[in-house]
Motif scaffolding. Structure first.
Motif, mmCIF file in Angstrom:
data_model
loop_
_atom_site.group_PDB
_atom_site.id
_atom_site.type_symbol
_atom_site.label_atom_id
_atom_site.label_comp_id
_atom_site.label_asym_id
_atom_site.label_seq_id
_atom_site.Cartn_x
_atom_site.Cartn_y
_atom_site.Cartn_z
ATOM 1 N N ASP A 70 0.826 -1.203 0.000
ATOM 2 C CA ASP A 70 0.000 0.000 0.000
ATOM 3 C C ASP A 70 0.862 1.257 0.000
ATOM 4 O OD1 ASP A 70 -2.613 -1.293 2.158
ATOM 5 O OD2 ASP A 70 -2.355 -1.365 -0.019
ATOM 6 N N ASP A 71 0.328 2.330 -0.554
ATOM 7 C CA ASP A 71 1.051 3.596 -0.473
ATOM 8 C C ASP A 71 0.869 4.165 0.929
ATOM 9 O OD1 ASP A 71 -1.417 5.624 -2.285
ATOM 10 O OD2 ASP A 71 -1.539 4.548 -0.380
ATOM 11 N N CYS A 72 1.545 5.262 1.207
ATOM 12 C CA CYS A 72 1.589 5.801 2.570
ATOM 13 C C CYS A 72 0.847 7.118 2.657
ATOM 14 C CB CYS A 72 3.042 5.968 3.029
ATOM 15 S SG CYS A 72 3.897 4.404 3.237
ATOM 16 N N HIS A 73 -0.463 7.078 2.551
ATOM 17 C CA HIS A 73 -1.286 8.275 2.738
ATOM 18 C C HIS A 73 -2.396 7.897 3.699
ATOM 19 C CE1 HIS A 73 0.684 10.444 -0.510
ATOM 20 N NE2 HIS A 73 0.626 9.329 -1.201
ATOM 21 N N GLY A 74 -2.677 8.795 4.652
ATOM 22 C CA GLY A 74 -3.674 8.440 5.654
ATOM 23 C C GLY A 74 -4.303 9.657 6.275
ATOM 24 N N SER A 75 -5.069 9.444 7.334
ATOM 25 C CA SER A 75 -5.780 10.528 7.999
ATOM 26 C C SER A 75 -4.885 11.203 9.025
ATOM 27 C CB SER A 75 -7.031 9.971 8.697
ATOM 28 O OG SER A 75 -6.658 8.984 9.624
ATOM 29 N N THR A 76 -5.276 12.399 9.423
ATOM 30 C CA THR A 76 -4.469 13.200 10.329
ATOM 31 C C THR A 76 -4.775 12.869 11.769
ATOM 32 O OG1 THR A 76 -4.451 14.989 8.728
ATOM 33 C CG2 THR A 76 -3.875 15.558 10.972
ATOM 34 N N ASP A 77 -3.742 12.754 12.593
ATOM 35 C CA ASP A 77 -3.886 12.585 14.026
ATOM 36 C C ASP A 77 -4.619 13.792 14.585
ATOM 37 O OD1 ASP A 77 -3.227 12.964 16.835
ATOM 38 O OD2 ASP A 77 -1.903 11.248 16.597
ATOM 39 N N ALA A 78 -5.578 13.556 15.486
ATOM 40 C CA ALA A 78 -6.400 14.638 16.023
ATOM 41 C C ALA A 78 -5.573 15.699 16.715
ATOM 42 C CB ALA A 78 -7.435 14.067 16.991
ATOM 43 N N ASP A 79 -4.423 15.326 17.287
ATOM 44 C CA ASP A 79 -3.604 16.272 18.025
ATOM 45 C C ASP A 79 -2.340 16.637 17.267
ATOM 46 O OD1 ASP A 79 -4.433 14.379 20.922
ATOM 47 O OD2 ASP A 79 -5.367 16.228 20.221
ATOM 48 N N ALA A 80 -2.316 16.433 15.972
ATOM 49 C CA ALA A 80 -1.065 16.608 15.251
ATOM 50 C C ALA A 80 -1.282 17.342 13.948
ATOM 51 C CB ALA A 80 -0.433 15.248 14.976
ATOM 52 N N ILE A 81 -0.184 17.857 13.416
ATOM 53 C CA ILE A 81 -0.193 18.466 12.096
ATOM 54 C C ILE A 81 0.127 17.412 11.056
ATOM 55 C CG2 ILE A 81 0.906 20.216 10.642
ATOM 56 C CD1 ILE A 81 1.484 21.798 13.171
ATOM 57 N N GLY A 82 1.024 16.493 11.392
ATOM 58 C CA GLY A 82 1.402 15.430 10.480
ATOM 59 C C GLY A 82 0.429 14.268 10.540
ATOM 60 N N THR A 83 0.880 13.103 10.095
ATOM 61 C CA THR A 83 0.034 11.916 10.063
ATOM 62 C C THR A 83 0.804 10.728 10.608
ATOM 63 O OG1 THR A 83 0.753 11.499 7.792
ATOM 64 C CG2 THR A 83 -1.325 12.679 8.082
ATOM 65 N N VAL A 84 0.064 9.685 10.975
ATOM 66 C CA VAL A 84 0.664 8.424 11.418
ATOM 67 C C VAL A 84 0.113 7.315 10.543
ATOM 68 C CG1 VAL A 84 0.918 6.782 13.303
ATOM 69 C CG2 VAL A 84 0.913 9.235 13.795
ATOM 70 N N HIS A 85 1.001 6.577 9.876
ATOM 71 C CA HIS A 85 0.594 5.490 8.994
ATOM 72 C C HIS A 85 1.203 4.195 9.516
ATOM 73 C CE1 HIS A 85 -0.042 8.923 6.351
ATOM 74 N NE2 HIS A 85 1.248 9.190 6.444
ATOM 75 N N ARG A 86 0.374 3.197 9.729
ATOM 76 C CA ARG A 86 0.868 1.892 10.168
ATOM 77 C C ARG A 86 1.032 0.972 8.957
ATOM 78 N NH1 ARG A 86 -3.304 0.334 14.817
ATOM 79 N NH2 ARG A 86 -4.694 1.636 13.564
ATOM 80 N N VAL A 87 2.194 0.363 8.848
ATOM 81 C CA VAL A 87 2.465 -0.585 7.758
ATOM 82 C C VAL A 87 2.765 -1.931 8.398
ATOM 83 C CG1 VAL A 87 3.889 -1.109 5.760
ATOM 84 C CG2 VAL A 87 3.437 1.280 6.374
ATOM 85 N N ARG A 88 1.887 -2.885 8.177
ATOM 86 C CA ARG A 88 2.064 -4.199 8.788
ATOM 87 C C ARG A 88 3.056 -5.016 7.967
ATOM 88 N NH1 ARG A 88 -0.746 -6.568 12.678
ATOM 89 N NH2 ARG A 88 -2.491 -5.118 12.486
ATOM 90 N N ALA A 89 4.261 -5.149 8.497
ATOM 91 C CA ALA A 89 5.323 -5.886 7.807
ATOM 92 C C ALA A 89 6.362 -6.280 8.838
ATOM 93 C CB ALA A 89 5.952 -5.033 6.711
ATOM 94 N N ALA A 90 7.095 -7.367 8.547
ATOM 95 C CA ALA A 90 8.153 -7.854 9.447
ATOM 96 C C ALA A 90 9.475 -7.830 8.693
ATOM 97 C CB ALA A 90 7.825 -9.256 9.944
#
Length: 245
Positions: A59-79
Motif C-alpha cells: 500500500d502507499d503511505c497516505h492516511g488521515s491526520t492525528d487529532a492532536d497533530a499536524i502530520g500523520t501516522v501510517h501503520r504498515v504491517r510488515a516484518a
C-alpha cells in the motif's frame, strides 16, 4: 551532544516497532512530521493516534491526520529482515529513523542502514554512549511557541521526566508572553523605536512578574497589556524630558 531544534514539517519520520515505545515516538513526531510505522503487530496505543490503520507492504503511505497533530501516522504491517531496512529507507526517504523494535540485531541493522545513507537515527533500546549521527529525543515541555527540552544524554530518562514535571509550572503562560513580546516588538518598530529601545522594553516585559501574572489570570488581553506598557514608557520618557528642561 549539542541540543538542537529540528523542524519536521513536510518531512517523514520512519519508525520501526509497533510496541509502546514506537507508539510514543510516533505520537511525538506526528506533531509535525508524516510518520510511517513498520511492524508486524501494533499495540492498542496506536488506535488512539487515529491513524489510517494497518497497511500491507504494497500500500502507499497516505492516511488521515492525528487529532492532536499536524502530520500523520501510517501503520504498515510488515516484518522486515535486517536486509530489508535499506529498501524501507529508500522508499520513504525519511529525515529521521527510529529503531524501536525488541530485536537488538534488527535495531543494529536499522542504525547501520541510516548511517550509510547519512540519515539521523534514534535507537530506543540503548542508553548512554551514542554513535555519530544519533539522536536523543528529550523530555519536552510546550507552551507554544515556547519549547523547553530536558535531556540526560539517554542515561537517566527518569530524571528527565522529573525535571520536566518540575518545569511545567514554571513556564505556564510562557507562550502568551512570547506572543506578547513578538507583537510588542512589531508595534515598537512601527513607532520607529531604536533597536536599543526595543530590546530594553521587550526585556523588561519578558521578565516582569506583573505581566506574567496578568496574562496567566486572563484579566487582560494582549493588546491591553501592550497599551499599558507603551503608556508607561511614554510617561517615563516625558518625565525624563521634563527633568532635562
Amino acid at each position: 551532544m549539542i541540543p538542537l531544534l529540528h523542524d519536521f514539517s513536510n518531512a517523514t519520520v520512519l519508525v520501526f516497532g509497533g510496541g509502546p515505545v514506537g507508539a510514543r515516538k510516533a505520537r511525538r513526531f506526528s506533531r509535525e512530521a508524516d510518520v510511517v510505522v513498520v511492524s508486524p503487530a501494533f499495540v492498542a496505543d496506536f488506535d488512539d493516534l487515529e491513524s489510517a490503520g494497518p497497511r500491507s507492504d504494497g500500500d502507499d503511505c497516505h492516511g488521515s491526520t492525528d487529532a492532536d497533530a499536524i502530520g500523520t501516522v501510517h501503520r504498515v504491517r510488515a516484518a522486515p529482515d535486517p536486509d530489508d531496512i535499506d529498501g524501507w529507507l529508500k522508499r520513504t526517504d525519511p529525515a529521521l529513523v527510529v529503531a524501536a523494535t525488541d530485536d537488538g540485531q534488527l535495531n543494529e541493522a536499522i542504525v547501520e542502514a541510516a548511517r550509510d545513507r547519512d540519515v539521523l537515527v534514534n535507537r530506543a533500546d540503548r542508553s548512554g554512549g551514542r554513535d555519530p549521527g544519533s539522536v536523543v529525543v528529550p523530555a519536552t515541555i510546550r507552551d507554544d511557541p515556547v519549547v523547553v527540552a530536558v535531556a540526560t544524554g539517554g542515561t537517566a530518562p527518569a530524571l528527565s521526566k522529573h525535571l520536566r514535571q518540575e518545569l511545567e509550572e514554571s513556564i505556564d503562560g510562557a507562550g502568551e508572553v512570547a506572543r506578547l513580546c513578538d507583537t510588542l516588538r512589531t508595534e515598537l518598530r512601527s513607532r520607529n523605536a531604536s533597536p536599543a529601545q526595543r530590546r530594553e522594553v521587550v526585556s523588561r516585559v519578558a521578565s516582569s512578574s506583573e505581566v506574567w501574572t496578568t496574562l496567566r489570570s486572563g484579566d487582560s488581553n494582549r493588546q491591553q497589556v501592550i497599551e499599558d506598557v507603551l503608556g508607561q514608557g511614554k510617561e517615563r520618557d516625558d518625565g525624563m524630558g521634563g527633568d532635562r528642561q
